[in-house]
Write a protein that holds these residues in place. Sequence first.
Motif, PDB file in Angstrom:
ATOM      1  N   ARG A 122      66.636  42.041  23.282  1.00  0.00           N
ATOM      2  CA  ARG A 122      67.831  42.331  22.495  1.00  0.00           C
ATOM      3  C   ARG A 122      68.448  41.053  21.966  1.00  0.00           C
ATOM      4  N   TRP A 123      68.938  41.155  20.754  1.00  0.00           N
ATOM      5  CA  TRP A 123      69.522  39.992  20.085  1.00  0.00           C
ATOM      6  C   TRP A 123      70.749  40.403  19.299  1.00  0.00           C
ATOM      7  N   TYR A 124      71.658  39.467  19.161  1.00  0.00           N
ATOM      8  CA  TYR A 124      72.778  39.693  18.236  1.00  0.00           C
ATOM      9  C   TYR A 124      72.679  38.688  17.099  1.00  0.00           C
ATOM     10  N   GLY A 125      73.499  38.923  16.082  1.00  0.00           N
ATOM     11  CA  GLY A 125      73.391  38.205  14.827  1.00  0.00           C
ATOM     12  C   GLY A 125      73.266  36.688  14.891  1.00  0.00           C
ATOM     13  N   LEU A 126      74.287  36.043  15.436  1.00  0.00           N
ATOM     14  CA  LEU A 126      74.287  34.579  15.411  1.00  0.00           C
ATOM     15  C   LEU A 126      73.172  33.988  16.259  1.00  0.00           C
ATOM     16  N   GLN A 127      72.813  34.738  17.278  1.00  0.00           N
ATOM     17  CA  GLN A 127      71.710  34.328  18.141  1.00  0.00           C
ATOM     18  C   GLN A 127      70.414  34.276  17.321  1.00  0.00           C
TER      19      GLN A 127
ATOM     20  N   LYS B 285      72.571  49.596  16.724  1.00  0.00           N
ATOM     21  CA  LYS B 285      73.333  48.548  17.375  1.00  0.00           C
ATOM     22  C   LYS B 285      74.088  49.094  18.570  1.00  0.00           C
ATOM     23  N   VAL B 286      74.405  48.215  19.496  1.00  0.00           N
ATOM     24  CA  VAL B 286      75.206  48.545  20.671  1.00  0.00           C
ATOM     25  C   VAL B 286      76.209  47.422  20.867  1.00  0.00           C
ATOM     26  N   ARG B 287      77.446  47.804  21.146  1.00  0.00           N
ATOM     27  CA  ARG B 287      78.446  46.774  21.446  1.00  0.00           C
ATOM     28  C   ARG B 287      78.347  46.402  22.914  1.00  0.00           C
ATOM     29  N   ILE B 288      78.263  45.107  23.155  1.00  0.00           N
ATOM     30  CA  ILE B 288      78.087  44.634  24.520  1.00  0.00           C
ATOM     31  C   ILE B 288      79.216  43.695  24.890  1.00  0.00           C
ATOM     32  N   LYS B 289      79.786  43.943  26.057  1.00  0.00           N
ATOM     33  CA  LYS B 289      80.838  43.039  26.514  1.00  0.00           C
ATOM     34  C   LYS B 289      80.201  41.840  27.207  1.00  0.00           C
ATOM     35  N   VAL B 290      80.733  40.689  26.891  1.00  0.00           N
ATOM     36  CA  VAL B 290      80.151  39.457  27.422  1.00  0.00           C
ATOM     37  C   VAL B 290      81.196  38.698  28.225  1.00  0.00           C
ATOM     38  N   GLU B 291      80.826  38.277  29.418  1.00  0.00           N
ATOM     39  CA  GLU B 291      81.723  37.425  30.203  1.00  0.00           C
ATOM     40  C   GLU B 291      81.433  35.968  29.891  1.00  0.00           C
TER      41      GLU B 291
ATOM     42  N   LYS C 178      68.763  46.928  18.771  1.00  0.00           N
ATOM     43  CA  LYS C 178      67.476  47.285  19.370  1.00  0.00           C
ATOM     44  C   LYS C 178      66.717  48.202  18.420  1.00  0.00           C
ATOM     45  N   ILE C 179      65.441  48.382  18.689  1.00  0.00           N
ATOM     46  CA  ILE C 179      64.614  49.225  17.832  1.00  0.00           C
ATOM     47  C   ILE C 179      65.017  50.693  17.992  1.00  0.00           C
TER      48      ILE C 179
END
Lengths: 123, 123
Positions: free
Chosen positions: B31-36, B73-79, B90-91
Amino acid sequence: MEKKSRESTGFLIKQRAFLKLYIITNIENGRWYGLQLLDELRKEFKPLGFEPQHSEVYRALHELEDEEEILTKVRIKVEGAKRKEVIVYKIKDSEKAKAYKKLVKIDIDRSEQLLRKALGENF
Amino acid sequence: MEKKSRESTGFLIKQRAFLKLYIITNIENGRWYGLQLLDELRKEFKPLGFEPQHSEVYRALHELEDEEEILTKVRIKVEGAKRKEVIVYKIKDSEKAKAYKKLVKIDIDRSEQLLRKALGENF
DNA sequence: AGATGAACAGCATGTTCATTT
DNA sequence: AAATGAACATGCTGTTCATCT
């Protein structure tokens, strides 16, 4: 007012430069005029799905004359059923031509590496 | 009023499609997000002089979601010290992903042939 | 119609700005 | 500041129009 120009992100080579390369090589081997070059290029690339537009060829010729100063033109009278006059180009500065081609080669090599990398990493 | 669209003359593959290919492959492997993705792609291509723009990556992601319907897309909370939420892709449809990649491959192969032809015929 | 050239228009993409956390 | 998204701006190039022979 200042005109703010854009940066290139350096993706693939531009069509204009690609056509200029072919135009120089063709003219190195003889004299050509615009539409003649267009026909030749289309014939060459059509099997690969690329059919350049007449205006792109003329723009390339004009820039090779005025900006790169690699070509000069001569008006030639033609006998036959077509136009009476045609604008034929020839090499004006073969050193500049050589240098320009060298630069384009670098860009094509780089572009090809990008594509090859993609083929290797995604399939 | 009819919107008159343009023909492609079929020169090289477009940046957008090229990026989409890499994005799909990366997401197939996690899994990846945009800026990554942007960071990864820039790191990969910088040695070849190509540094894509963040907006292009986002545009590619949006189209892969809304037009090609390949991703969700999925929103993920990040600490951590960064943003609290991140949008991870994700696909959604791996068959469509496969089919899309196949099409891009054809276009890359074709583009590479154009470049190779130029290298062979002008140098 | 064949040839050249230029104006006009659309699109891909680079740049900047806004918003949220 | 990191992340996302959208509005805005520009350059490349496709399309159309004009002119000449």
